[in-house]
Structures are given as C-alpha cells and as structure tokens.
Design a protein around this motif. Structure first.
Motif, PDB file in Angstrom:
ATOM      1  N   ASN A  84     -39.460 -18.921 -13.939  1.00 23.38           N
ATOM      2  CA  ASN A  84     -38.780 -18.294 -15.076  1.00 23.38           C
ATOM      3  C   ASN A  84     -38.192 -19.338 -16.016  1.00 23.38           C
ATOM      4  OD1 ASN A  84     -39.433 -15.699 -14.292  1.00 23.38           O
ATOM      5  ND2 ASN A  84     -37.557 -15.420 -13.122  1.00 23.38           N
ATOM      6  N   ASP A 137     -42.371 -15.014 -21.563  1.00 19.15           N
ATOM      7  CA  ASP A 137     -41.561 -14.226 -20.631  1.00 19.15           C
ATOM      8  C   ASP A 137     -41.602 -12.731 -20.941  1.00 19.15           C
ATOM      9  OD1 ASP A 137     -39.834 -14.049 -22.793  1.00 19.15           O
ATOM     10  OD2 ASP A 137     -38.033 -14.361 -21.598  1.00 19.15           O
ATOM     11  N   LYS A 171     -44.507 -11.207 -21.326  1.00 24.29           N
ATOM     12  CA  LYS A 171     -45.771 -10.748 -20.771  1.00 24.29           C
ATOM     13  C   LYS A 171     -45.546 -10.266 -19.338  1.00 24.29           C
ATOM     14  CE  LYS A 171     -48.557 -13.523 -23.717  1.00 24.29           C
ATOM     15  NZ  LYS A 171     -48.542 -14.800 -24.202  1.00 24.29           N
ATOM     16  N   THR A 172     -46.408  -9.402 -18.880  1.00 24.97           N
ATOM     17  CA  THR A 172     -46.312  -8.883 -17.522  1.00 24.97           C
ATOM     18  C   THR A 172     -46.597  -9.997 -16.526  1.00 24.97           C
ATOM     19  OG1 THR A 172     -47.060  -6.743 -18.301  1.00 24.97           O
ATOM     20  CG2 THR A 172     -47.224  -7.150 -15.940  1.00 24.97           C
ATOM     21  N   HIS A 173     -45.771 -10.055 -15.494  1.00 23.98           N
ATOM     22  CA  HIS A 173     -45.936 -11.059 -14.446  1.00 23.98           C
ATOM     23  C   HIS A 173     -46.200 -10.363 -13.122  1.00 23.98           C
ATOM     24  CE1 HIS A 173     -43.259 -13.046 -17.406  1.00 23.98           C
ATOM     25  NE2 HIS A 173     -44.118 -14.009 -17.217  1.00 23.98           N
ATOM     26  N   VAL A 174     -47.057 -10.943 -12.361  1.00 26.58           N
ATOM     27  CA  VAL A 174     -47.323 -10.447 -11.019  1.00 26.58           C
ATOM     28  C   VAL A 174     -46.952 -11.561 -10.051  1.00 26.58           C
ATOM     29  CG1 VAL A 174     -49.078  -9.633  -9.400  1.00 26.58           C
ATOM     30  CG2 VAL A 174     -49.198  -8.984 -11.811  1.00 26.58           C
TER      31      VAL A 174
END
Length: 108
Positions: free
Chosen positions: A23, A92, A94-97
């Motif tokens: 992050n 940050d 955007k979708t994070h997996v």
C-alpha cells in the motif's frame, strides 16, 4: 511454506506488514505520477485552460494527502473533485486481489 530456496525480501513472512508495504508503494507511485502530471499541466494553467485549472486545484488538494502517506481513495473530495480526480488513474483506486498461499502436508 518453508524452503531454503525461497527468500523473503524482509527476511520473515508477515502478511500484515507485507500488505502495508504494498500500500505504501502504491501511494508513493501515485504521488510521483501526480507530481509529474502537475509539472506538465502548469503550462496549460498559465495559458488559462479551465479544465487544467480544475485539475490543478484537485492536485493541490491531493498532493499533501498522498505526501502524508494516505491513499487517494481516503481524500476528502467533493463529488465534482472526484470526477476530476478520476482522470488521474491512481494505482490505489484500482481493484486489488490479495492471495495467501498456504502449504499443508497431508498425511494419510
């Protein structure tokens, strides 16, 4: 999973710390991207471009927020400022997996 052939950059595995590092790296990437964009935008601002002035105003609000280590998604922006800020394509936002790999030895 422990293996002498696999090394962690920090020496130990700590999922919470690792996510915080990721992050932080995303916030720093967004900060660098926004600073570059602001530098390019200044010519348009001086020329009187209305859209450039709107972008610049949002940038001036976001830069200290990102510089403090906070992600853009947590910035206190008006709905209009969010529309302008969406053009910045922050990492940050955007979708994070996040996946966790586990290794279990099965004994039959």
């Amino acid at each position: 999973m422990k293996s002498a052939d696999i090394h962690h950059v920090s020496g130990t595995i700590d999922p919470i710390r690792d996510i915080e590092v990721i992050n932080t790296e995303l916030v720093l990437a967004d900060l660098a991207s926004l600073q570059k964009r602001r530098d390019r935008l200044q010519k348009e601002v001086r020329a009187g471009s209305k859209s450039a002035k709107a972008e610049n105003a949002v940038m001036e609000k976001l830069l200290p927020h990102l510089d403090a280590g906070r992600p853009a998604v947590t910035a206190d922006l008006t709905p209009e400022e969010k529309v302008v800020g969406a053009r910045f394509l922050f990492a940050d936002l955007k979708t994070h997996v996040v996946l966790r790999a586990t290794w279990r030895k099965v004994i039959l």
